[in-house]
Scaffold this active site. Structure first.
Site, mmCIF file in Angstrom:
data_model
loop_
_atom_site.group_PDB
_atom_site.id
_atom_site.type_symbol
_atom_site.label_atom_id
_atom_site.label_comp_id
_atom_site.label_asym_id
_atom_site.label_seq_id
_atom_site.Cartn_x
_atom_site.Cartn_y
_atom_site.Cartn_z
ATOM 1 N N TRP A 199 -2.670 -2.814 -1.578
ATOM 2 C CA TRP A 199 -2.371 -4.239 -1.702
ATOM 3 C C TRP A 199 -3.200 -4.898 -0.605
ATOM 4 O O TRP A 199 -2.963 -4.681 0.579
ATOM 5 C CB TRP A 199 -0.883 -4.513 -1.500
ATOM 6 C CG TRP A 199 -0.516 -5.923 -1.812
ATOM 7 C CD1 TRP A 199 -0.288 -6.462 -3.039
ATOM 8 C CD2 TRP A 199 -0.320 -6.989 -0.871
ATOM 9 N NE1 TRP A 199 0.026 -7.789 -2.921
ATOM 10 C CE2 TRP A 199 0.009 -8.150 -1.608
ATOM 11 C CE3 TRP A 199 -0.414 -7.087 0.513
ATOM 12 C CZ2 TRP A 199 0.255 -9.375 -1.008
ATOM 13 C CZ3 TRP A 199 -0.161 -8.310 1.114
ATOM 14 C CH2 TRP A 199 0.174 -9.443 0.348
ATOM 15 N N LYS B 274 12.022 -15.666 -10.733
ATOM 16 C CA LYS B 274 11.726 -14.607 -11.708
ATOM 17 C C LYS B 274 10.674 -15.086 -12.696
ATOM 18 O O LYS B 274 9.725 -14.375 -13.006
ATOM 19 C CB LYS B 274 12.967 -14.201 -12.509
ATOM 20 C CG LYS B 274 14.007 -13.324 -11.906
ATOM 21 C CD LYS B 274 13.650 -11.902 -11.622
ATOM 22 C CE LYS B 274 13.057 -11.787 -10.245
ATOM 23 N NZ LYS B 274 13.946 -11.309 -9.205
ATOM 24 N N ARG C 86 3.782 -0.434 -4.920
ATOM 25 C CA ARG C 86 3.506 -0.953 -3.575
ATOM 26 C C ARG C 86 2.185 -1.718 -3.506
ATOM 27 O O ARG C 86 1.865 -2.296 -2.460
ATOM 28 C CB ARG C 86 3.464 0.195 -2.568
ATOM 29 C CG ARG C 86 4.763 0.947 -2.481
ATOM 30 C CD ARG C 86 4.622 2.142 -1.580
ATOM 31 N NE ARG C 86 4.599 1.764 -0.185
ATOM 32 C CZ ARG C 86 5.652 1.732 0.611
ATOM 33 N NH1 ARG C 86 6.822 2.073 0.138
ATOM 34 N NH2 ARG C 86 5.539 1.382 1.860
ATOM 35 N N CYS D 288 0.849 -1.191 0.000
ATOM 36 C CA CYS D 288 0.000 0.000 0.000
ATOM 37 C C CYS D 288 0.890 1.249 0.000
ATOM 38 O O CYS D 288 1.934 1.273 0.645
ATOM 39 C CB CYS D 288 -0.949 0.096 1.192
ATOM 40 S SG CYS D 288 -2.075 -1.289 1.319
ATOM 41 N N HIS E 47 17.518 -37.204 -6.718
ATOM 42 C CA HIS E 47 16.922 -37.628 -5.448
ATOM 43 C C HIS E 47 15.422 -37.353 -5.418
ATOM 44 O O HIS E 47 14.830 -37.220 -4.361
ATOM 45 C CB HIS E 47 17.631 -36.935 -4.280
ATOM 46 C CG HIS E 47 19.083 -37.272 -4.215
ATOM 47 N ND1 HIS E 47 19.542 -38.514 -3.827
ATOM 48 C CD2 HIS E 47 20.175 -36.561 -4.570
ATOM 49 C CE1 HIS E 47 20.868 -38.532 -3.916
ATOM 50 N NE2 HIS E 47 21.270 -37.362 -4.370
ATOM 51 N N GLU F 257 16.862 -18.260 -8.266
ATOM 52 C CA GLU F 257 16.447 -16.908 -8.659
ATOM 53 C C GLU F 257 15.792 -16.921 -10.050
ATOM 54 O O GLU F 257 14.783 -16.256 -10.276
ATOM 55 C CB GLU F 257 17.674 -15.968 -8.624
ATOM 56 C CG GLU F 257 17.503 -14.605 -9.248
ATOM 57 C CD GLU F 257 16.477 -13.713 -8.552
ATOM 58 O OE1 GLU F 257 15.856 -14.132 -7.571
ATOM 59 O OE2 GLU F 257 16.284 -12.595 -9.061
ATOM 60 N N ASN G 187 -1.427 2.318 5.553
ATOM 61 C CA ASN G 187 -0.524 1.277 5.060
ATOM 62 C C ASN G 187 -0.103 0.461 6.273
ATOM 63 O O ASN G 187 0.418 1.026 7.231
ATOM 64 C CB ASN G 187 0.695 1.952 4.389
ATOM 65 C CG ASN G 187 1.838 0.991 4.146
ATOM 66 O OD1 ASN G 187 1.620 -0.201 3.963
ATOM 67 N ND2 ASN G 187 3.051 1.507 4.147
ATOM 68 N N GLY G 188 -0.360 -0.854 6.242
ATOM 69 C CA GLY G 188 0.021 -1.697 7.382
ATOM 70 C C GLY G 188 -1.146 -2.551 7.837
ATOM 71 O O GLY G 188 -2.095 -2.776 7.077
ATOM 72 N N LYS H 39 5.710 -4.550 -4.423
ATOM 73 C CA LYS H 39 7.170 -4.410 -4.373
ATOM 74 C C LYS H 39 7.697 -4.389 -2.948
ATOM 75 O O LYS H 39 8.723 -4.974 -2.640
ATOM 76 C CB LYS H 39 7.551 -3.110 -5.085
ATOM 77 C CG LYS H 39 9.022 -2.840 -5.123
ATOM 78 C CD LYS H 39 9.638 -3.427 -6.348
ATOM 79 C CE LYS H 39 11.121 -3.270 -6.401
ATOM 80 N NZ LYS H 39 11.762 -4.425 -7.037
ATOM 81 N N GLU I 89 7.150 -15.473 -11.032
ATOM 82 C CA GLU I 89 6.433 -14.288 -10.577
ATOM 83 C C GLU I 89 5.936 -13.408 -11.703
ATOM 84 O O GLU I 89 4.923 -12.737 -11.545
ATOM 85 C CB GLU I 89 7.255 -13.477 -9.563
ATOM 86 C CG GLU I 89 8.473 -12.785 -10.098
ATOM 87 C CD GLU I 89 9.193 -11.972 -9.012
ATOM 88 O OE1 GLU I 89 10.420 -11.908 -9.054
ATOM 89 O OE2 GLU I 89 8.535 -11.402 -8.137
#
Ligand code: F6R
Length: 608
Positions: free
Chosen positions: A75, A484, A27, A2, A503, A480, A99-100, A603, A487
């Site tokens: 968000w 990438k 955000r 947010c 394995h 990574e 925000n939070g 983000k 997402e």
């Protein structure tokens, strides 16, 4: 998560807020909303589900007037992404953006409902607005009502309150989520970060933990958590507006990938002496000869940077290293012995889990270090020593240039540790640093593979699953690469240590599964090649990423190859990050997904 904005200005607030929210959309983008107070004191709001553009469209037909306003890009945490749940939340004469997470909202809500107050949403934030309205109903002035409200909240928040009948008043508060106040000429601004306020003002005051403030166009009164007047410095912050534009690229992510030679050059120069033969780390850097153990903690991509660094610190400096995902770290309650240095890696510097892990280590670890991109962030400010990565604003939700710059700083630290611990001498250090200085040029050459990677990505875009394999310090790059791809293209992908495949995961291999094998010609190359043969024997479609010699030696039977520049093994993880970024990017473009703002993500993850 947010983003919030506030304006007590001299011009119509809504267009200014929309522009500022654009810069905060990284955000969150589940919904957006604005509330304004006009000159007559009338409080009004507009909200829209989805991206900010939907709110902008709405404002064309249903404009908001007034030079005072607050705005929010969401968000979703509590309650689905609907218009009802969108901020600002209004209760009678007060509107709030947040925000939070308000952790005690259920208790507060139950108490307010018992007093007859009605609620229309599933959000925690509405409780803040209703609570404040209840204090106004008791006859408190807006300032006092907001103060009483803030005092009763538990959890993490950045808040901005706007009141009907008060066109020259805004109350803001910060606990756990960042908030900056921007100073203008007869104007005052509020934003979740400096980027939001970049074009409006360069003079910023960062609220500290527990602060709240009473703002008018001509005054900023800040109070600390104990209610005492607090003096917080005004800083002049340089935000280069050009760096938050796409600069001709179709996506921020591609722009940020392409910036890597430049930003890596900057960060490497920053940490090297002028002659390039020595390291120029800050004086407060611990003497690693006195450090017994290093604890590296981060989330997501930054965690993979830590995984790479573990190989470096252990191999170069013989320093024992633990690496932890921040969300697990403090609940694991790891014993932290004297002589431990704890190092936190974060692009945003605001990731809630990483910050909580840092606080867990305060008073336990001997040194609290951080490697961050945002120098004013909470993680930077709460560390004994914060090492900036100097990558510039990273707007694409998928981290790219921050990752390689984090690795460059971690490589410098590992080399310093090796020197301090007598594992290398000055001459050997100079050799490593020469290689490091050549890295930006190698990255530029890897970027030349862009066209070839775009062609290969057409094939990847058709896959249901993709595997990435690597060994040693390249194993985290396989992880990574898979992250990438997942997402931004929504294709299922996994990274494995190449030797681990047999394995279990090898059962996944058939001719429909592309397998990206990251195999620089290092000491482990023959082993990785053997694992690649095992994949090909089961009809897996191998994309071999190596240098020309590696390809000449081992490519037979593979589906495709990418010829990378040859590189010193120490630096291969940084260089090999580039093709996996480009593969994910072009696959997402081929699939037509939203590259810069992938679904469900944000983000800056400021909730646990
Ligand atoms: C992935 C990505 C995330 C972040 C993670 C930590 O592309 O960007 O996995 O790396 O959320 O964020 P910071 O580095 O801001 O702590």
């Amino acid at each position: 998560m947010c983003g919030i904005v506030g304006v007590l200005g001299r011009h119509e607030a809504a267009p200014i807020i929309v522009e500022a929210l654009k810069r905060l959309e990284y955000r969150g983008y589940d919904s957006a909303g604005i509330a304004t107070v006009d000159a007559s004191g009338r409080l009004d709001r507009r909200r829209a589900v989805g991206k900010l553009v939907n709110l902008s469209d709405r404002l064309v037909h249903e404009p908001l007037t007034g030079t005072s306003g607050i705005g929010h890009t969401r968000w979703a945490t509590h309650g689905a992404a609907t218009e009802t749940n969108a901020h600002p939340h209004q209760a009678g004469r007060v509107a709030v953006v947040h925000n939070g997470i308000i952790e005690n909202f259920k208790e507060l809500r139950a108490a307010l409902e018992a007093k007859g107050y009605a609620f229309g949403t599933e959000t925690d934030t509405e409780t803040v607005a209703v609570l404040c309205e209840s204090f106004l109903d008791q006859g408190l002035a807006p300032r006092d009502a907001a103060e009483q409200t803030i005092a009763r909240l538990e959890g993490a928040f950045a808040l901005a309150f706007l009141f009907e009948g008060e066109p020259d008043l805004m109350i803001v508060a910060r606990r756990g989520s960042p908030l900056a106040i921007g100073h203008g000429d007869g104007e005052v601004f509020v934003g979740s970060d400096a980027i939001a306020l970049g074009p409006l003002t360069r003079e910023l005051t960062y609220l500290e933990e527990g602060d709240w403030a009473v703002l008018t166009r001509h005054s900023v009164e800040i109070y600390d958590a104990e209610g005492r007047r607090a003096n917080r410095p005004v800083r002049v912050v340089e935000i280069d507006a050009a760096r938050v534009e796409k600069g001709g690229y179709r996506h921020f992510m591609m722009k940020e990938i392409a910036e890597q030679p430049t930003v890596l050059g900057n960060v490497i120069r920053h940490y090297l002496t002028e002659d390039g033969r020595g390291l120029a780390l800050p004086e407060a850097t611990p003497d690693f000869a006195r450090v017994d153990r290093l604890s590296l903690v981060a989330c997501g991509t930054a965690f993979y940077a830590c995984m790479v660094a573990k190989y470096w610190f252990e191999q170069l400096a013989g320093l024992p290293v633990d690496v932890d995902i921040a969300s697990e770290f403090r609940y694991r309650e790891p014993p932290i012995t004297a002589g431990t240095a704890a190092l936190f890696v974060s692009q945003s510097g605001e990731t809630a889990d990483t910050l909580a892990a840092l606080r867990f280590c305060q008073g336990r670890a001997e040194h609290i270090l951080s490697v961050v991109n945002v120098p004013e962030s909470s993680i930077a400010r709460e560390s004994d020593l914060a090492l900036p990565i100097l990558a510039g604003p990273e707007i694409g939700v998928a981290s790219t240039k921050a990752f390689t710059c984090q690795l460059a700083v971690l490589a410098c630290l590992a080399l310093q540790a090796a020197l301090d611990r007598g594992r290398i001498d000055e001459g050997e250090l100079a050799g490593h640093l020469r290689a490091l200085a050549s890295l930006p040029g190698l990255v530029a050459r890897a970027l030349d593979l862009d066209g070839r990677i775009a062609a290969l990505a057409e094939r990847l875009a058709e896959a249901r699953d993709v595997l990435y394999l690597g060994r040693g310090a390249i194993y985290p790059i396989a992880l990574e690469g898979a992250l990438k791809l997942k997402e931004i293209s929504y294709i299922h992908a996994e990274g494995y240590a190449a030797g681990e495949l047999k394995h279990g995961p090898i059962a996944l291999i058939d001719k429909s599964v592309p397998v990206v094998v990251l195999a620089p010609r290092d000491g482990l190359f023959p082993k990785t090649v053997s694992n690649m043969q095992e994949v090909m024997a089961r009809h897996g479609q191998v994309l071999l990423v190596s240098d020309q010699r590696g390809i000449d030696e081992a490519a037979e039977g593979s589906w495709a190859q990418l010829a990378m520049p040859a590189v010193e093994p120490l630096l291969a993880p940084i260089l090999y990050a580039v093709p996996v970024q480009l593969l994910a990017y072009h696959t997402a473009v081929a699939k037509g997904t939203d590259v810069d703002q992938p679904r469900n993500l944000a983000k800056s993850v400021t909730v646990e």
